[in-house]
Design a protein around this motif. Structure first.
Motif, PDB file in Angstrom:
ATOM      1  N   TYR A 203     -37.653 -57.474 -45.423  1.00 58.30           N
ATOM      2  CA  TYR A 203     -37.016 -58.227 -46.507  1.00 58.30           C
ATOM      3  C   TYR A 203     -35.558 -57.838 -46.696  1.00 58.30           C
ATOM      4  N   GLU A 227     -40.029 -69.297 -53.740  1.00 55.58           N
ATOM      5  CA  GLU A 227     -38.817 -68.508 -53.992  1.00 55.58           C
ATOM      6  C   GLU A 227     -38.487 -67.622 -52.790  1.00 55.58           C
ATOM      7  N   ARG A 228     -39.514 -67.020 -52.190  1.00 54.26           N
ATOM      8  CA  ARG A 228     -39.299 -66.160 -51.030  1.00 54.26           C
ATOM      9  C   ARG A 228     -38.739 -66.958 -49.862  1.00 54.26           C
ATOM     10  N   HIS A 231     -35.187 -67.634 -50.421  1.00 55.67           N
ATOM     11  CA  HIS A 231     -34.408 -66.413 -50.200  1.00 55.67           C
ATOM     12  C   HIS A 231     -34.162 -66.199 -48.702  1.00 55.67           C
ATOM     13  N   THR A 235     -30.538 -66.132 -46.855  1.00 55.85           N
ATOM     14  CA  THR A 235     -30.091 -64.815 -46.401  1.00 55.85           C
ATOM     15  C   THR A 235     -29.919 -64.744 -44.893  1.00 55.85           C
TER      16      THR A 235
END
Length: 275
Positions: A203, A227-228, A231, A235
């Motif tokens: 992560y 949400e993950r 992300h 990222t």
């Protein structure tokens, strides 16, 4: 028709399927499925001029294994080496399969040409908290596991992962539900596969991934998974995001055309970059 072979990795004989020729794409199924969750995508990818490869992980489908510590990344690369030797692959992973794809991209970047991550897990991601109505579902799942009731557990898992926690129970019917119940029912009755050796957190290292990446997420999946995925898309350098409306954790079963489109677009992008 895909060809069938068995690939040795440790003490496991991994059941693998391949179709087509060209640059390889390796499909990594969710923990609640087996390679059959990808049948529509494999057919389309092979028709488009790529080599589509899928296999059953330990404890799933037709793979034979004993309980032993093992590396899911090493298993995936063993399949790639056997069915497309010497060639880097695009890894297509759903849920826990997406975690394996990310782990492989971080540990063996030269082996990974691209990533398609679908409602994916990420090692080291923050643990979610659930509101009361969703915590009740988690409690029911835990109770079914404690009771050793595989049929009840299978039905609850279909409600959570196939219907989606943001949708009514029984939303998905017909062939997709029957296939889920068969795939996951076999998993629930399989002997344990042993612990994973792939425990490094990914992560906090997502910005180190260099492979072209496309993230797909269903808008009926758990909010923390959505949400993950956002992300990850924000990222990983250059990553793109596709939201599949009206799908939960397994959009390849619910809306196969939408998932296939995203996979083919990423494959075309990696092919262009290789020229």
């Amino acid at each position: 028709m895909p060809s069938f072979s068995r690939v040795s990795s440790g003490q496991a004989d991994l059941a693998a399927h391949a179709a087509g020729d060209g640059d390889p794409a390796v499909f990594l199924h969710a923990a609640i499925c087996d390679h059959r969750m990808w049948l529509a995508q494999m057919a389309a990818v092979s028709r488009a001029g790529y080599r589509a490869i899928a296999y059953d992980r330990r404890g799933h489908g037709e793979t034979r294994a004993v309980s032993e510590p093992h590396s899911p990344v090493a298993d995936a690369l063993a399949v790639l080496d056997a069915l497309a030797p010497g060639r880097p692959a695009v890894l297509v992973g759903c849920s826990q399969g997406g975690r394996i794809a990310l782990d492989a991209a971080l540990r063996h970047p030269a082996r990974v040409r691209g990533l398609v991550l679908i409602d994916n897990s990420v090692a080291g991601a923050p643990e979610p908290t659930h509101p009361p109505e969703r915590q009740a579902l988690a409690d029911a799942l835990a109770a079914a596991r404690r009771a050793g009731d595989p049929d009840r557990l299978n039905a609850l898992l279909a409600r959570v992962w196939l219907d989606g926690v943001l949708a009514p129970e029984g939303r998905v019917t017909g062939a997709a539900r029957a296939l889920f119940l068969d795939m996951n029912g076999r998993i629930l009755r399989a002997p344990p596969a042993g612990v994973s050796l792939d425990t490094d957190a990914a992560y906090d290292r997502l910005d180190r991934i260099a492979a072209p990446t496309h993230v797909i997420v269903g808008d009926l999946d758990y909010p923390h998974i959505q949400e993950r995925c956002r992300h990850v898309a924000a990222t990983v350098p250059g990553a793109t995001l596709q939201v599949v409306q009206g799908a939960a954790h397994l959009p390849s079963l619910e809306q196969p055309e939408a998932v296939t489109r995203g996979i083919l677009e990423l494959l075309a992008r990696t092919r262009t970059l290789m020229r």
